[in-house]
Write a protein that holds these residues in place. Structure first.
Motif, short mmCIF file in Angstrom:
data_model
loop_
_atom_site.label_atom_id
_atom_site.label_comp_id
_atom_site.label_asym_id
_atom_site.label_seq_id
_atom_site.Cartn_x
_atom_site.Cartn_y
_atom_site.Cartn_z
N ASP A 8 -40.31 9.00 72.04
CA ASP A 8 -38.85 7.72 73.46
C ASP A 8 -38.30 8.56 74.65
OD1 ASP A 8 -40.63 6.01 71.75
OD2 ASP A 8 -38.77 5.74 70.36
N PHE A 9 -39.04 8.93 75.14
CA PHE A 9 -37.69 9.61 75.83
C PHE A 9 -36.76 8.74 76.89
CE2 PHE A 9 -37.79 12.13 80.32
CZ PHE A 9 -37.43 12.98 79.92
N ASP A 10 -37.68 7.48 77.34
CA ASP A 10 -36.69 6.80 77.52
C ASP A 10 -35.89 6.39 77.00
OD1 ASP A 10 -39.20 5.32 76.67
OD2 ASP A 10 -39.13 3.97 77.97
N GLN A 11 -35.82 6.11 76.40
CA GLN A 11 -34.53 5.56 74.63
C GLN A 11 -33.16 6.34 75.44
OE1 GLN A 11 -34.82 2.34 74.33
NE2 GLN A 11 -36.46 2.53 75.64
N LEU A 12 -33.45 7.76 75.72
CA LEU A 12 -32.24 8.65 75.68
C LEU A 12 -31.08 8.16 76.36
CD1 LEU A 12 -34.11 12.29 75.35
CD2 LEU A 12 -33.38 11.49 73.05
N CYS A 13 -30.20 8.68 76.15
CA CYS A 13 -28.94 8.96 77.00
C CYS A 13 -28.61 9.73 77.85
CB CYS A 13 -27.70 8.21 76.00
SG CYS A 13 -27.81 6.92 75.08
N SER A 14 -28.27 9.53 79.27
CA SER A 14 -28.40 10.06 80.06
C SER A 14 -28.04 11.53 80.30
CB SER A 14 -29.13 9.56 81.66
OG SER A 14 -27.93 9.74 81.62
N PRO A 15 -27.93 12.80 80.04
CA PRO A 15 -27.00 13.78 80.27
C PRO A 15 -25.51 13.22 80.82
CG PRO A 15 -29.19 14.86 80.18
CD PRO A 15 -29.44 13.70 80.99
N GLU A 16 -25.34 12.42 82.17
CA GLU A 16 -25.10 12.81 83.58
C GLU A 16 -23.93 11.40 82.59
OE1 GLU A 16 -28.63 11.43 85.07
OE2 GLU A 16 -28.41 13.06 84.08
N GLU A 17 -23.85 10.18 81.35
CA GLU A 17 -23.10 9.41 80.26
C GLU A 17 -22.56 10.42 79.25
OE1 GLU A 17 -25.06 6.21 79.08
OE2 GLU A 17 -27.03 6.87 79.59
N SER A 18 -22.42 12.39 79.35
CA SER A 18 -21.90 12.68 78.28
C SER A 18 -20.23 13.22 80.01
CB SER A 18 -22.25 13.58 78.81
OG SER A 18 -21.85 14.74 77.27
N SER A 19 -19.04 13.00 79.08
CA SER A 19 -17.88 13.63 79.30
C SER A 19 -17.80 15.42 79.62
CB SER A 19 -16.48 13.48 78.45
OG SER A 19 -17.46 13.89 77.25
N PHE A 20 -18.80 16.05 79.05
CA PHE A 20 -19.46 17.48 79.35
C PHE A 20 -20.59 17.22 80.42
CE2 PHE A 20 -18.28 17.31 74.72
CZ PHE A 20 -16.94 18.43 74.64
N PHE A 21 -20.75 15.98 81.17
CA PHE A 21 -21.52 16.87 81.86
C PHE A 21 -21.24 17.30 83.85
CE2 PHE A 21 -24.17 15.82 85.83
CZ PHE A 21 -25.46 16.12 85.53
N ASN A 22 -21.03 18.40 84.11
CA ASN A 22 -20.41 19.12 84.87
C ASN A 22 -21.20 18.51 86.69
OD1 ASN A 22 -19.34 20.85 86.97
ND2 ASN A 22 -20.12 22.42 85.43
N TRP A 23 -20.30 17.56 87.26
CA TRP A 23 -20.06 17.19 88.37
C TRP A 23 -19.65 17.80 88.79
CZ3 TRP A 23 -23.04 13.03 88.99
CH2 TRP A 23 -23.59 12.12 87.74
N GLU A 24 -19.26 19.39 88.85
CA GLU A 24 -18.46 20.74 89.85
C GLU A 24 -19.69 20.80 90.93
OE1 GLU A 24 -15.31 19.55 90.80
OE2 GLU A 24 -15.64 18.17 89.12
N LYS A 25 -20.74 21.21 90.95
CA LYS A 25 -21.93 22.12 90.43
C LYS A 25 -22.05 21.57 91.80
CE LYS A 25 -21.61 25.34 86.81
NZ LYS A 25 -20.45 26.67 86.95
N PRO A 26 -22.93 22.01 92.61
CA PRO A 26 -23.72 22.10 94.08
C PRO A 26 -24.80 21.14 93.77
CG PRO A 26 -23.70 24.30 93.77
CD PRO A 26 -22.56 24.21 92.77
N PHE A 27 -25.66 21.49 92.65
CA PHE A 27 -26.81 20.60 92.45
C PHE A 27 -27.26 20.36 90.78
CE2 PHE A 27 -27.42 25.27 91.17
CZ PHE A 27 -28.27 24.69 89.88
N VAL A 28 -28.05 19.20 90.60
CA VAL A 28 -28.05 18.87 89.22
C VAL A 28 -29.41 18.83 88.69
CG1 VAL A 28 -26.19 16.94 89.57
CG2 VAL A 28 -28.19 15.74 90.14
N GLN A 29 -29.96 19.32 87.34
CA GLN A 29 -30.76 19.09 87.26
C GLN A 29 -31.42 17.39 86.26
OE1 GLN A 29 -30.22 22.37 84.48
NE2 GLN A 29 -31.30 23.45 85.35
N LEU A 30 -32.93 17.57 86.44
CA LEU A 30 -32.88 15.72 86.09
C LEU A 30 -34.02 16.06 85.63
CD1 LEU A 30 -32.14 12.79 86.77
CD2 LEU A 30 -33.12 13.11 88.96
N GLU A 31 -34.35 15.32 84.70
CA GLU A 31 -36.26 14.60 84.01
C GLU A 31 -36.83 14.02 84.56
OE1 GLU A 31 -37.36 17.55 79.95
OE2 GLU A 31 -34.95 16.59 79.46
N THR A 32 -37.64 13.57 85.35
CA THR A 32 -37.83 12.78 85.31
C THR A 32 -39.41 11.70 84.58
OG1 THR A 32 -39.24 13.17 87.15
CG2 THR A 32 -37.98 11.97 87.75
N THR A 33 -40.02 13.64 84.01
CA THR A 33 -40.99 13.87 82.79
C THR A 33 -40.21 14.72 82.08
OG1 THR A 33 -42.42 15.11 83.56
CG2 THR A 33 -42.42 12.62 84.22
#
Length: 545
Positions: free
Chosen positions: A160-185
């Motif tokens: 149930d991949f679509d039921q996972l909480c996204s990494p961006e919801e974690s306080s450890f997600f790094n918003w300081e980088k110039p890019f982010v990684q995203l899984e759509t599949t």
């Protein structure tokens, strides 16, 4: 319980998604776990990193292990174990997709490792982390028990991949980088025997609404580069078209993705043609342009379709397409590699990336290595050393060729002239490679101007008709007009001719002119510089007789 995540990366420019992806699943449900992160790079002293870990006095130390942090990570963790012998050390990552019994036996300071997708299994393990007798029900966990018996719980899959909480919801997600990684599949339809995703079934995808919400959050954070981790963006044409339409809702953002050129339909081609300039950065998975090599590697898709699709992608004016080749694949010969580089150059690939095969744990190619006659390093990055079709010396030549391509073809300043030489002069690659080796610079980092001087001198001696092209590339690259490639440039008392054909820019009287006029030239090349702007590149170019 105090958990320390050791975030060990190749550089501070990159960070793994593993910590935020795992933490997001338990951030609210595991109140008894106190989370900490220590970030470091593989270039730091292992003893000093271990001392920092010790300072936290953790009960559990967790980390992701992959090709390029493997060696340093183990050096660090061995020291951590010596300092904190009671701490539990837990690892996951692509290094553990194969048989882990030997690793755990020889690296006894590691308590257990996870194989596969860990979001659900790690959450389960946290509830019983101090009860090893309860570990036998956790999918993907590999470990030795107190009696010395090895336990292997297969491979973990999050269905149930679509039921996972996204990494961006974690306080450890790094918003300081110039890019982010995203899984759509997640998962891959293909069966490439050299890839760790070759058997990753089924393919699961996120609903479009969920992707939109995540992109909105990323956009609001001011991040403009998104790198899709999808193994093959266009495995599902309908979903791919929907994503391309969605991406256009976020002007100013750029999406990096991997596309299979053999799977391009007319509808998808039309969609790609209409995209805004610069929206996409494409990686075309090609690996080899030889049908027998692709068949041996179990890669799906007809070669004819792949070549046609690749030619189309490279011709697109609104985006750049990079293509990759893998030296050391079964049946792939050195002369084939050189020939494929010429073909990719003729297609006008934006970059040509040539890498050596890594015989990775958990892949079909690792399991069949003896059958295929592959000799590879037993240590990361497990690079192939020899095959029945390529010798160690030829693999070294392929590695040097990769360096040549990175330094010259993949450098925008030198790309056009290098491409022309590759296509028009059949012996250029081999002769220039030998020249770079003779200069002892092939394995050295070289500044842009140093590369230009070498290419200019080489062409003057071997392909004199191309020396003017190198000189013009030098000038248009904004490099010094006092160095050798600009030896035929006049900068003083230069006035415009009565007639010229403008190549780019608009002539204005305040421009500072120079003229490239090599001896015996039938044409003069004129450049104009804007003195009011701090830009070493010319803003104007024209040609006259």
């Amino acid at each position: 319980m105090k958990l320390l995540w050791l975030d060990l990366n190749s550089s501070y420019a990159h960070s793994s998604l593993a910590l935020p992806a795992l933490h997001a699943q338990v951030a609210t449900s595991a109140d008894d776990v106190e989370w900490f992160r220590h970030s470091a790079t593989i270039n730091e002293n292992p003893g000093m990193i271990a001392a920092e870990v010790y300072r936290y006095a953790p009960d559990v130390v967790a980390a992701t292990c992959w090709l390029f942090n493997h060696e340093v990570l183990l050096h660090v963790l061995a020291r951590v174990h010596a300092l904190l012998p009671e701490a539990t050390i837990l690892l996951g990552g692509p290094e553990f997709l194969g048989d882990n019994s030997e690793f755990l036996r020889t690296s006894s300071f590691v308590t257990a490792v996870f194989r596969g997708e860990g979001e659900e299994s790690f959450s389960q393990w946290l509830r019983v982390w101090d009860q090893p007798e309860s570990w036998s029900d956790i999918s993907g966990l590999c470990y030795y028990d107190a009696q010395g018996n090895y336990h292997d719980q297969g491979i973990a899959r999050v269905l149930d991949f679509d039921q996972l909480c996204s990494p961006e919801e974690s306080s450890f997600f790094n918003w300081e980088k110039p890019f982010v990684q995203l899984e759509t599949t997640r998962g891959c339809f293909n069966t490439c025997s050299f890839c760790v995703s070759g058997g990753e079934k089924p393919v699961r995808r996120l609903p479009l609404s969920q992707v939109r919400e995540r992109l909105q959050r990323i956009h609001q954070a001011g991040i403009r580069d998104v790198r899709l981790l999808d193994r093959t963006f266009n495995y599902n044409i309908h979903y791919a078209r929907q994503l391309l339409q969605l991406f256009q809702e976020f002007p100013g953002m750029r999406f990096h993705l991997e596309i299979h050129p053999a799977l391009l339909t007319d509808e998808l081609k039309q969609e790609l043609l209409l995209l805004p300039q610069g929206l996409l950065h494409l990686e075309a998975g090609i690996q080899s342009l030889r049908a027998d090599v692709l068949a041996e590697g179990h890669r799906k898709g007809r070669l004819e379709d792949a070549l046609s699709g690749l030619k189309f992608l490279c011709s697109l004016p609104n985006m750049e397409t990079h293509a990759d080749l893998i030296a050391g694949l079964p049946l792939y010969r050195l002369q084939d590699i050189f020939s494929d580089v010429v073909t990719l150059a003729s297609y006008h690939a934006g970059e040509i990336q040539l890498e050596s095969l890594k015989v990775l744990p958990g892949t079909d190619m690792r399991r069949r290595a003896s059958e295929l006659g592959l000799v590879y390093s037993p240590y990361p990055p497990y690079e192939v050393l020899m095959t029945p079709h390529i010798t160690p010396q030829e693999l070294q030549t392929a590695r040097y060729l990769s360096r040549l391509l990175d330094a010259f073809y993949n450098a925008k300043t030198w790309q056009t002239v290098t491409r022309q030489l590759i296509i028009e002069q059949p012996d250029f690659l081999l002769r220039f490679l030998e020249h770079l080796q003779a200069l002892h610079v092939i394995d050295q980092p070289m500044a842009l101007d140093r590369r230009g001087v070498i290419l200019y001198e080489f062409c003057k001696n071997h392909y004199p008709e191309y020396a003017p092209l190198v000189a013009q590339a030098w000038i248009e690259g904004g490099l010094s007009l006092k160095k050798q490639p600009a030896e035929h440039v006049r900068t003083k008392h230069v006035s415009p001719p009565e007639k010229w054909n403008i190549v780019f820019g608009e002539y204005q009287e305040q421009l500072r002119l120079c003229v490239y006029a090599p001896p015996g030239a039938k044409e003069y090349v004129w450049y104009g510089y804007d003195s009011q702007v701090q830009n070493p590149r010319p803003v104007f170019k024209a040609i006259s007789e």
